[in-house]
Scaffold this motif. Structure first.
Motif, PDB file in Angstrom:
ATOM      1  N   LYS A 291       0.832  -1.201   0.000  1.00  0.00           N
ATOM      2  CA  LYS A 291       0.000   0.000   0.000  1.00  0.00           C
ATOM      3  C   LYS A 291       0.867   1.252   0.000  1.00  0.00           C
ATOM      4  O   LYS A 291       1.990   1.234   0.520  1.00  0.00           O
ATOM      5  CB  LYS A 291      -0.914   0.001   1.230  1.00  0.00           C
ATOM      6  CG  LYS A 291      -1.931  -1.123   1.237  1.00  0.00           C
ATOM      7  CD  LYS A 291      -2.790  -1.069   2.487  1.00  0.00           C
ATOM      8  CE  LYS A 291      -3.814  -2.210   2.485  1.00  0.00           C
ATOM      9  NZ  LYS A 291      -4.653  -2.194   3.726  1.00  0.00           N
ATOM     10  N   PRO A 292       0.369   2.342  -0.585  1.00  0.00           N
ATOM     11  CA  PRO A 292       1.125   3.602  -0.526  1.00  0.00           C
ATOM     12  C   PRO A 292       1.477   3.960   0.913  1.00  0.00           C
ATOM     13  O   PRO A 292       0.663   3.812   1.824  1.00  0.00           O
ATOM     14  CB  PRO A 292       0.159   4.616  -1.140  1.00  0.00           C
ATOM     15  CG  PRO A 292      -0.689   3.803  -2.079  1.00  0.00           C
ATOM     16  CD  PRO A 292      -0.868   2.480  -1.393  1.00  0.00           C
ATOM     17  N   GLY A 293       2.709   4.375   1.106  1.00  0.00           N
ATOM     18  CA  GLY A 293       3.176   4.715   2.439  1.00  0.00           C
ATOM     19  C   GLY A 293       3.804   3.560   3.195  1.00  0.00           C
ATOM     20  O   GLY A 293       4.312   3.742   4.291  1.00  0.00           O
ATOM     21  N   ARG A 294       3.788   2.362   2.609  1.00  0.00           N
ATOM     22  CA  ARG A 294       4.382   1.198   3.261  1.00  0.00           C
ATOM     23  C   ARG A 294       5.628   0.742   2.502  1.00  0.00           C
ATOM     24  O   ARG A 294       5.880   1.159   1.369  1.00  0.00           O
ATOM     25  CB  ARG A 294       3.375   0.042   3.347  1.00  0.00           C
ATOM     26  CG  ARG A 294       2.123   0.339   4.149  1.00  0.00           C
ATOM     27  CD  ARG A 294       2.406   0.831   5.568  1.00  0.00           C
ATOM     28  NE  ARG A 294       3.201  -0.096   6.364  1.00  0.00           N
ATOM     29  CZ  ARG A 294       2.684  -1.037   7.166  1.00  0.00           C
ATOM     30  NH1 ARG A 294       1.365  -1.184   7.250  1.00  0.00           N
ATOM     31  NH2 ARG A 294       3.474  -1.817   7.874  1.00  0.00           N
ATOM     32  N   ALA A 295       6.400  -0.125   3.136  1.00  0.00           N
ATOM     33  CA  ALA A 295       7.629  -0.641   2.546  1.00  0.00           C
ATOM     34  C   ALA A 295       7.656  -2.152   2.682  1.00  0.00           C
ATOM     35  O   ALA A 295       6.943  -2.725   3.513  1.00  0.00           O
ATOM     36  CB  ALA A 295       8.847  -0.034   3.242  1.00  0.00           C
ATOM     37  N   ARG A 296       8.485  -2.801   1.868  1.00  0.00           N
ATOM     38  CA  ARG A 296       8.591  -4.260   1.925  1.00  0.00           C
ATOM     39  C   ARG A 296      10.035  -4.699   1.702  1.00  0.00           C
ATOM     40  O   ARG A 296      10.726  -4.185   0.812  1.00  0.00           O
ATOM     41  CB  ARG A 296       7.686  -4.908   0.883  1.00  0.00           C
ATOM     42  CG  ARG A 296       7.708  -6.440   0.915  1.00  0.00           C
ATOM     43  CD  ARG A 296       6.448  -7.014   0.336  1.00  0.00           C
ATOM     44  NE  ARG A 296       5.274  -6.653   1.136  1.00  0.00           N
ATOM     45  CZ  ARG A 296       4.017  -6.846   0.746  1.00  0.00           C
ATOM     46  NH1 ARG A 296       3.773  -7.385  -0.437  1.00  0.00           N
ATOM     47  NH2 ARG A 296       3.017  -6.510   1.534  1.00  0.00           N
ATOM     48  N   TYR A 297      10.464  -5.661   2.515  1.00  0.00           N
ATOM     49  CA  TYR A 297      11.761  -6.305   2.317  1.00  0.00           C
ATOM     50  C   TYR A 297      11.589  -7.370   1.243  1.00  0.00           C
ATOM     51  O   TYR A 297      10.644  -8.174   1.282  1.00  0.00           O
ATOM     52  CB  TYR A 297      12.218  -6.948   3.624  1.00  0.00           C
ATOM     53  CG  TYR A 297      13.512  -7.735   3.509  1.00  0.00           C
ATOM     54  CD1 TYR A 297      14.747  -7.089   3.505  1.00  0.00           C
ATOM     55  CD2 TYR A 297      13.499  -9.122   3.402  1.00  0.00           C
ATOM     56  CE1 TYR A 297      15.930  -7.806   3.412  1.00  0.00           C
ATOM     57  CE2 TYR A 297      14.676  -9.853   3.304  1.00  0.00           C
ATOM     58  CZ  TYR A 297      15.886  -9.181   3.311  1.00  0.00           C
ATOM     59  OH  TYR A 297      17.061  -9.895   3.201  1.00  0.00           O
ATOM     60  N   THR A 298      12.495  -7.390   0.270  1.00  0.00           N
ATOM     61  CA  THR A 298      12.376  -8.358  -0.817  1.00  0.00           C
ATOM     62  C   THR A 298      13.761  -8.623  -1.404  1.00  0.00           C
ATOM     63  O   THR A 298      14.779  -8.169  -0.858  1.00  0.00           O
ATOM     64  CB  THR A 298      11.394  -7.848  -1.891  1.00  0.00           C
ATOM     65  OG1 THR A 298      11.156  -8.890  -2.850  1.00  0.00           O
ATOM     66  CG2 THR A 298      11.899  -6.608  -2.588  1.00  0.00           C
ATOM     67  N   MET A 299      13.799  -9.359  -2.496  1.00  0.00           N
ATOM     68  CA  MET A 299      15.063  -9.671  -3.158  1.00  0.00           C
ATOM     69  C   MET A 299      14.910  -9.586  -4.665  1.00  0.00           C
ATOM     70  O   MET A 299      13.810  -9.735  -5.201  1.00  0.00           O
ATOM     71  CB  MET A 299      15.537 -11.086  -2.778  1.00  0.00           C
ATOM     72  CG  MET A 299      15.891 -11.242  -1.322  1.00  0.00           C
ATOM     73  SD  MET A 299      16.497 -12.921  -0.971  1.00  0.00           S
ATOM     74  CE  MET A 299      16.715 -12.789   0.813  1.00  0.00           C
ATOM     75  N   ILE A 300      16.026  -9.368  -5.317  1.00  0.00           N
ATOM     76  CA  ILE A 300      16.103  -9.472  -6.773  1.00  0.00           C
ATOM     77  C   ILE A 300      17.040 -10.636  -7.075  1.00  0.00           C
ATOM     78  O   ILE A 300      18.138 -10.723  -6.507  1.00  0.00           O
ATOM     79  CB  ILE A 300      16.580  -8.156  -7.417  1.00  0.00           C
ATOM     80  CG1 ILE A 300      16.599  -8.271  -8.950  1.00  0.00           C
ATOM     81  CG2 ILE A 300      17.943  -7.698  -6.879  1.00  0.00           C
ATOM     82  CD1 ILE A 300      16.782  -6.942  -9.664  1.00  0.00           C
ATOM     83  N   CYS A 301      16.569 -11.552  -7.907  1.00  0.00           N
ATOM     84  CA  CYS A 301      17.328 -12.774  -8.194  1.00  0.00           C
ATOM     85  C   CYS A 301      17.670 -12.871  -9.673  1.00  0.00           C
ATOM     86  O   CYS A 301      17.040 -12.245 -10.527  1.00  0.00           O
ATOM     87  CB  CYS A 301      16.520 -14.006  -7.777  1.00  0.00           C
ATOM     88  SG  CYS A 301      16.331 -14.189  -6.000  1.00  0.00           S
ATOM     89  N   ARG A 302      18.666 -13.684  -9.965  1.00  0.00           N
ATOM     90  CA  ARG A 302      18.988 -14.010 -11.352  1.00  0.00           C
ATOM     91  C   ARG A 302      17.979 -15.032 -11.862  1.00  0.00           C
ATOM     92  O   ARG A 302      17.181 -15.592 -11.096  1.00  0.00           O
ATOM     93  CB  ARG A 302      20.398 -14.598 -11.440  1.00  0.00           C
ATOM     94  CG  ARG A 302      21.480 -13.698 -10.907  1.00  0.00           C
ATOM     95  CD  ARG A 302      22.871 -14.214 -11.212  1.00  0.00           C
ATOM     96  NE  ARG A 302      23.106 -15.602 -10.795  1.00  0.00           N
ATOM     97  CZ  ARG A 302      24.297 -16.168 -10.733  1.00  0.00           C
ATOM     98  NH1 ARG A 302      25.370 -15.455 -11.038  1.00  0.00           N
ATOM     99  NH2 ARG A 302      24.440 -17.423 -10.357  1.00  0.00           N
ATOM    100  N   ALA A 303      18.038 -15.303 -13.155  1.00  0.00           N
ATOM    101  CA  ALA A 303      17.136 -16.298 -13.739  1.00  0.00           C
ATOM    102  C   ALA A 303      17.349 -17.675 -13.120  1.00  0.00           C
ATOM    103  O   ALA A 303      16.419 -18.486 -13.052  1.00  0.00           O
ATOM    104  CB  ALA A 303      17.334 -16.356 -15.251  1.00  0.00           C
ATOM    105  N   ASP A 304      18.582 -17.945 -12.629  1.00  0.00           N
ATOM    106  CA  ASP A 304      18.857 -19.256 -12.011  1.00  0.00           C
ATOM    107  C   ASP A 304      18.503 -19.276 -10.521  1.00  0.00           C
ATOM    108  O   ASP A 304      18.778 -20.259  -9.839  1.00  0.00           O
ATOM    109  CB  ASP A 304      20.315 -19.659 -12.221  1.00  0.00           C
ATOM    110  CG  ASP A 304      21.304 -18.756 -11.491  1.00  0.00           C
ATOM    111  OD1 ASP A 304      20.865 -17.800 -10.802  1.00  0.00           O
ATOM    112  OD2 ASP A 304      22.533 -18.986 -11.612  1.00  0.00           O
ATOM    113  N   GLY A 305      17.916 -18.198 -10.013  1.00  0.00           N
ATOM    114  CA  GLY A 305      17.485 -18.138  -8.625  1.00  0.00           C
ATOM    115  C   GLY A 305      18.504 -17.564  -7.667  1.00  0.00           C
ATOM    116  O   GLY A 305      18.173 -17.314  -6.502  1.00  0.00           O
ATOM    117  N   GLY A 306      19.744 -17.355  -8.120  1.00  0.00           N
ATOM    118  CA  GLY A 306      20.768 -16.777  -7.247  1.00  0.00           C
ATOM    119  C   GLY A 306      20.418 -15.351  -6.848  1.00  0.00           C
ATOM    120  O   GLY A 306      19.876 -14.586  -7.646  1.00  0.00           O
TER     121      GLY A 306
END
Length: 389
Positions: free
Chosen positions: A99-114
């Motif tokens: 939602k606007p005003g909120r944040a989220r911890y996440t990841m960016i991965c390669r196509a192989d999942g790394g």
């Protein structure tokens, strides 16, 4: 001033990469030196390692408050009608659901999942997001998002030089900040942000941090960084606020069991290998980079559990370091990813990946090979430290 104005009207931007290969300096560089900071090269930036005793700085954050310059972090703005769709495709999390005003911890991965990097994504408006990458990976993340934006009605903008980032962390931080802003800090939840002014300076005020304590991160124009630092310092004088460097930031996050890219997270690991499979949202609509490889990684983890990230507390005084072998019964059963003396526990601690058979808290006979000597360690669940709410 709106969020777009903070980023776009920036004639004071510096070049993204030094053409001479010299270390980059934050807007607070002269101030750090005037405070006697010991400086260090961190991901191409000249950053304060400590101002005096890193132990004292650590304890100040745990008991009072600390002030950090984090302007080396990498801000990337994603805007446009399909900004959410782009981020849902490019990252493993469900960003469209933020939602606007909120944040989220996440990841960016390669196509192989790394894992390419772990990130915090702030939703600043209906069609505007700010992705904050680790300093060492900022260019990699920017390049990946730019490449993955092909075909989406969205713009990826490098805003690394549009922001200075200050953090005030510790139990006294809400009171310090309240004295300088009329923003609704009481209503500001963890992993949320709101635009406001702090000591008259326009800022994005985020309730995020990397210390295990309550605290705030303040995104401002670089030209306002010194003014804001000085205002925070003055406001914190009576409650024990001290300037803090990257050294105590590392021991604080270590005690809090928070992963550091290049140590607990690398391209050779998937989120499931790192015990962070919860950040991967297979239920979101559409494809995303690494989906198939991550499904396979999740299935492998279910059938053949990977090494588990655990805490280790020394029985002696010798400090483990990244790369040291974890041993049991004369066999190598894991590897230390981070280690340091813990000012809070008063003992050396480490985070390590170990075989599942030795991962249960209290497992006996586990040690760390420190220069040929197998030093005894207690296996504990992470985190080592959790603040009292």
């Amino acid at each position: 001033m709106g969020r777009n104005d903070l980023a776009r009207h920036a004639p004071w931007r510096r070049p993204t990469v030094s053409s001479t290969g010299e270390l980059r300096h934050t807007a607070l560089d002269a101030l750090h030196r005037s405070l006697g900071a010991t400086m260090t090269d961190f991901a191409g930036w000249d950053m304060p390692l400590r101002y005096g005793s890193e132990r004292d700085e650590h304890i100040a954050v745990r008991t009072k408050a600390g002030l950090f310059d984090l302007s080396h972090m990498g801000e990337i703005t994603v805007t446009g009608p399909q900004a959410a769709a782009l981020l849902d495709f490019a990252l493993v999390g469900n960003i469209g659901g933020v939602k606007p005003g909120r944040a989220r911890y996440t990841m960016i991965c390669r196509a192989d999942g790394g894992i390419l990097d772990d990130l915090i994504v702030y939703r600043l408006g209906e069609t505007e997001y700010m992705v904050v990458a680790n300093a060492s990976n900022a260019q990699v993340v920017l390049d990946a998002l730019t490449e993955r934006a092909a075909g989406f009605d969205a713009e990826v903008r490098d805003d690394r030089d549009a922001y200075a980032l200050l953090a005030v962390q510790g139990p006294q931080s809400p009171g310090i900040l309240k004295s300088l802003t009329d923003a609704d800090l009481d209503g500001l939840k963890y992993y949320a942000g709101l635009p406001g002014t702090v000591a008259g300076v326009p800022a994005l005020i985020a309730r995020t941090g990397y210390t295990g304590e309550d605290g705030f991160e303040l995104f401002v124009k670089p030209e306002h960084a010194v003014e804001l630092w000085q205002a925070l310092t003055k406001a914190g004088e009576g409650v024990g606020l001290v300037p803090c460097g990257l050294s105590c930031r590392d021991t604080l996050r270590l005690e809090a069991g928070m992963p550091l890219y290049g140590h607990e997270l690398t391209t050779s690991l998937t989120p499931f290998d790192a015990g962070l499979g919860r950040v991967v949202k297979f239920e979101k609509e559409g494809d995303f980079v690494g989906r198939e490889a991550l499904r396979e990684a999740a299935a492998r983890a279910e059938q053949n559990p990977p090494r588990v990230l655990v805490g280790l507390i020394a029985e002696g005084r010798r400090v483990p370091r990244a790369g040291y072998a974890v041993v049991a019964g004369g066999e190598v059963i894991g590897e230390v990813t981070s280690g340091a003396p813990s000012p809070t526990l008063g003992k050396p601690i480490a985070i390590a990946y170990v075989d599942p058979a030795h991962a249960a808290p209290g497992t006996s006979g586990v040690g760390v090979d420190i220069r040929g000597s197998h030093e005894p360690y207690e296996v504990v669940a992470l985190p080592f430290y959790k603040r009292q709410k």
